[in-house]
Design a protein around this motif. Structure first.
Motif, PDB file in Angstrom:
ATOM      1  N   UNK A  25       0.796  -1.224   0.000  1.00  0.00           N
ATOM      2  CA  UNK A  25       0.000   0.000   0.000  1.00  0.00           C
ATOM      3  C   UNK A  25       0.837   1.287   0.000  1.00  0.00           C
ATOM      4  N   UNK A  26       1.827   1.445   0.877  1.00  0.00           N
ATOM      5  CA  UNK A  26       2.580   2.708   0.882  1.00  0.00           C
ATOM      6  C   UNK A  26       3.253   2.983  -0.456  1.00  0.00           C
ATOM      7  N   UNK A  27       3.868   1.921  -1.019  1.00  0.00           N
ATOM      8  CA  UNK A  27       4.570   2.130  -2.268  1.00  0.00           C
ATOM      9  C   UNK A  27       3.629   2.341  -3.433  1.00  0.00           C
ATOM     10  N   UNK A  28       2.489   1.628  -3.439  1.00  0.00           N
ATOM     11  CA  UNK A  28       1.522   1.814  -4.520  1.00  0.00           C
ATOM     12  C   UNK A  28       0.998   3.245  -4.534  1.00  0.00           C
ATOM     13  N   UNK A  29       0.594   3.739  -3.372  1.00  0.00           N
ATOM     14  CA  UNK A  29       0.081   5.105  -3.280  1.00  0.00           C
ATOM     15  C   UNK A  29       1.166   6.109  -3.629  1.00  0.00           C
ATOM     16  N   UNK A  30       2.374   5.909  -3.125  1.00  0.00           N
ATOM     17  CA  UNK A  30       3.468   6.838  -3.388  1.00  0.00           C
ATOM     18  C   UNK A  30       3.860   6.879  -4.847  1.00  0.00           C
ATOM     19  N   UNK A  31       3.894   5.727  -5.496  1.00  0.00           N
ATOM     20  CA  UNK A  31       4.275   5.700  -6.901  1.00  0.00           C
ATOM     21  C   UNK A  31       3.169   6.256  -7.804  1.00  0.00           C
ATOM     22  N   UNK A  32       1.919   6.060  -7.432  1.00  0.00           N
ATOM     23  CA  UNK A  32       0.841   6.693  -8.185  1.00  0.00           C
ATOM     24  C   UNK A  32       0.932   8.207  -8.083  1.00  0.00           C
ATOM     25  N   UNK A  33       1.337   8.682  -6.900  1.00  0.00           N
ATOM     26  CA  UNK A  33       1.489  10.121  -6.672  1.00  0.00           C
ATOM     27  C   UNK A  33       2.626  10.694  -7.506  1.00  0.00           C
ATOM     28  N   UNK A  34       3.777  10.017  -7.488  1.00  0.00           N
ATOM     29  CA  UNK A  34       4.957  10.560  -8.169  1.00  0.00           C
ATOM     30  C   UNK A  34       5.044  10.179  -9.637  1.00  0.00           C
ATOM     31  N   UNK A  35       4.436   9.046 -10.014  1.00  0.00           N
ATOM     32  CA  UNK A  35       4.575   8.583 -11.385  1.00  0.00           C
ATOM     33  C   UNK A  35       3.463   9.001 -12.320  1.00  0.00           C
ATOM     34  N   UNK A  36       2.340   9.475 -11.778  1.00  0.00           N
ATOM     35  CA  UNK A  36       1.213   9.907 -12.598  1.00  0.00           C
ATOM     36  C   UNK A  36       0.818  11.328 -12.198  1.00  0.00           C
ATOM     37  N   UNK A  37      -0.056  11.921 -12.982  1.00  0.00           N
ATOM     38  CA  UNK A  37      -0.489  13.288 -12.687  1.00  0.00           C
ATOM     39  C   UNK A  37      -1.610  13.265 -11.646  1.00  0.00           C
ATOM     40  N   UNK A  38      -1.283  12.762 -10.459  1.00  0.00           N
ATOM     41  CA  UNK A  38      -2.240  12.677  -9.361  1.00  0.00           C
ATOM     42  C   UNK A  38      -1.677  13.392  -8.144  1.00  0.00           C
ATOM     43  N   UNK A  39      -2.555  14.028  -7.375  1.00  0.00           N
ATOM     44  CA  UNK A  39      -2.127  14.589  -6.097  1.00  0.00           C
ATOM     45  C   UNK A  39      -2.018  13.472  -5.068  1.00  0.00           C
ATOM     46  N   UNK A  40      -1.433  13.784  -3.912  1.00  0.00           N
ATOM     47  CA  UNK A  40      -1.301  12.779  -2.858  1.00  0.00           C
ATOM     48  C   UNK A  40      -2.669  12.278  -2.413  1.00  0.00           C
ATOM     49  N   UNK A  41      -3.632  13.181  -2.297  1.00  0.00           N
ATOM     50  CA  UNK A  41      -4.977  12.770  -1.882  1.00  0.00           C
ATOM     51  C   UNK A  41      -5.644  11.907  -2.942  1.00  0.00           C
ATOM     52  N   UNK A  42      -5.471  12.243  -4.209  1.00  0.00           N
ATOM     53  CA  UNK A  42      -6.045  11.436  -5.286  1.00  0.00           C
ATOM     54  C   UNK A  42      -5.412  10.051  -5.330  1.00  0.00           C
ATOM     55  N   UNK A  43      -4.108   9.992  -5.136  1.00  0.00           N
ATOM     56  CA  UNK A  43      -3.442   8.694  -5.114  1.00  0.00           C
ATOM     57  C   UNK A  43      -3.931   7.850  -3.943  1.00  0.00           C
ATOM     58  N   UNK A  44      -4.134   8.500  -2.795  1.00  0.00           N
ATOM     59  CA  UNK A  44      -4.679   7.779  -1.650  1.00  0.00           C
ATOM     60  C   UNK A  44      -6.072   7.259  -1.924  1.00  0.00           C
TER      61      UNK A  44
END
Length: 400
Positions: A25-44
Motif C-alpha cells: 500500500x505505501x509504495x503503490x500510493x506513493x508511486x501513483x502520486x509521483x509517477x502519474x499526474x495525481x495529487x497525494x490525496x487522489x493517489x490515496x
C-alpha cells in the motif's frame, strides 16, 4: 516449529497473493502520486478504491466459496489479479491504470476469500495463517530493499502483485475442486456464535483503518517530516518487516497457549503507542523505532485475530467476513491518513488513530474472552501439500 509436510502450501501461496496488495500500500500510493499526474490525496483515494474492491469481493463470496468451487474460484481470482494489475502496470493513461488496478483488487479479494475459507477449516488455522503472514512479510522485506534501485514510475508495485499471482497459479492444482460435504451442508444456512461474530466484524474496519492510515503515509512521514531519503526509508521498512517476521515466528511458537485476549487486547494498546511515536518522528531514530515496533506488533495481533475468527466457524465464513471487514478499513486507510495529515499534521493524525485503537481494543478483547471459552468442532478441508514452496517473486516501491 512448522513441519513442512503438514503445511497446506497451496493455501499459503494463495493467501500470499491475496494479501500482497495491502502490504504494498505505501509504495503503490506513493508511486501513483509521483509517477502519474495525481495529487497525494487522489493517489490515496485510488489506493482506497483498490482495497474497497478487494473487500467487496470478499463480502460477496464469504458463503459461496464451496458452492462455486475452490479451485475454480482461486483461478478466477488469480487471473483477474494478473490481468488487472498487469494492465495497470503497463498502461500510462490514468483512467486505464485505475480501471486495471480496480479489476486487480477484485482478483485479490477473490483469492483472499478462497484462502481464508480453506485456512479456517484446518486443524490449526492460527498456525497456517502465521505461515502465510511470514511469507508475505519476508517477500515484502526483500522488495523494499530492491525496488528503489529500479527507477521511477508507477508500475513496479502493480507489476509485483501481477507477477506474484502468476507465480501462485501452479499451486491451484493442489486445491480441491469442491469441499462441500454432508456435515457442511447441515449448517450451511446458520452462522454460529452470531453475537461474537458480528461484534468482531463491526470492530475490524476501525482497527484496520488505524493501521493502514499510518502505513499509507509512512513513506511521506519518513521523507517529508523526518527528512530521510527514499533509500533510507526503504531500509527502515525492510528492517521493520524483518521484525514482523520475528513477531510472527514468536506468535506461531506460542500459539493459543496464552489465549487470544492478551495478544489481541494488549497488542492493540502497544500498537497505539507505536503509531503515536512513528507519526511524531522527526529524525531517523524515532522513525525507525516507531516503524519497527509497529511492524513487530501488527502481524502478531493480526494472526491472533485471524485465528479467533476461524474459531467461530470451521467453515470459514466468519473468517472471510472479518477479513473483508478488515479490508474495508484498509481501503479507507490511505485516504483517511492523507486527509488527517493534510488537515492537522502527522503527529495529530497519530494521536487520533491511537485513541480510536484504545477504544476498539475493549470489544475485541471481549470477543476473545468469550469465544475462548468455547470449543468448536473442526472440519478440515483436504488440501494436497508438498515439502517446499516455490519462491514467489515480489516487487515494491517506497512512498516519495
Amino acid at each position: 516449529m512448522f513441519a513442512p509436510r503438514t503445511i497446506p502450501w497451496s493455501l499459503v501461496a494463495l493467501f500470499t497473493a491475496g494479501y500482497l496488495s495491502p502490504y504494498l500500500l505505501p509504495t503503490t500510493v506513493g508511486r501513483l502520486d509521483s509517477g502519474l499526474s495525481l495529487t497525494a490525496t487522489q493517489a490515496g483515494a485510488v489506493g482506497s478504491a483498490i482495497l474497497l474492491c478487494s473487500a467487496s469481493a470478499g463480502f460477496l463470496l464469504a458463503a459461496k466459496v464451496e458452492r462455486l468451487g475452490v479451485r475454480r474460484l482461486a483461478r478466477v481470482g488469480l487471473a483477474l489479479a494478473v490481468a488487472g494489475y498487469g494492465t495497470a502496470a503497463l498502461a500510462h493513461p490514468v483512467a486505464l491504470v485505475v480501471v486495471g488496478a480496480l479489476l486487480g483488487g477484485v482478483g485479490s479479494g477473490t483469492a483472499s476469500a478462497v484462502a481464508t475459507t480453506g485456512i479456517a477449516a484446518q486443524s490449526d488455522p492460527h498456525r497456517v495463517s502465521t505461515v502465510g503472514l511470514l511469507t508475505v512479510s519476508a517477500l515484502a522485506g526483500a522488495v523494499y530493499l530492491t525496488v528503489p534501485h529500479l527507477g521511477p514510475g508507477h508500475g513496479q508495485p502493480l507489476a509485483a502483485v501481477a507477477l506474484t499471482a502468476l507465480a501462485v497459479w501452479p499451486f491451484t492444482g493442489r486445491l480441491p475442486s469442491r469441499t462441500t460435504s454432508a456435515q457442511h451442508a447441515s449448517d450451511s444456512r446458520r452462522l454460529p456464535h452470531l453475537k461474537y461474530g458480528l461484534l468482531l466484524v463491526s470492530t475490524m474496519p476501525c482497527w484496520s483503518l488505524a493501521q493502514n492510515a499510518l502505513w499509507g503515509v509512512s513513506g511521506r512521514i519518513g521523507t517529508a517530516q523526518a527528512h530521510l531519503t527514499e533509500t533510507v526509508v526503504g531500509v527502515v521498512f525492510a528492517v521493520a518487516l524483518g521484525a514482523g517476521l520475528l513477531g510472527v515466528l514468536g506468535a506461531g511458537a506460542i500459539g493459543p497457549r496464552i489465549g487470544r485476549a492478551v495478544p489481541i487486547g494488549g497488542g492493540t494498546v502497544l500498537i497505539a503507542a507505536c503509531i503515536v511515536l512513528s507519526a511524531s518522528a522527526t529524525d531517523l531514530t524515532t522513525f525507525a523505532v516507531g516503524e519497527i515496533a509497529w511492524n513487530l506488533g501488527y502481524p502478531v495481533v493480526l494472526s491472533y485475530v485471524i485465528g479467533l475468527a476461524a474459531s467461530l466457524d470451521p467453515r470459514g465464513r466468519w473468517a472471510v467476513l472479518v477479513g473483508s471487514a478488515s479490508s474495508l478499513g484498509t481501503a479507507a486507510g490511505p485516504l483517511s491518513g492523507s486527509v488527517l495529515a493534510a488537515a492537522a499534521g502527522f503527529p495529530v493524525m497519530g494521536l487520533v488513530l491511537a485513541c480510536a485503537l484504545l477504544v476498539i481494543a475493549v470489544p475485541m478483547t471481549v470477543v476473545a474472552l468469550g469465544a475462548g471459552r468455547r470449543v468448536l468442532p473442526v472440519v478440515e478441508i483436504p488440501v494436497e501439500t508438498s515439502t517446499a514452496v516455490a519462491p514467489l517473486a515480489r516487487d515494491t516501491t517506497i512512498v516519495a
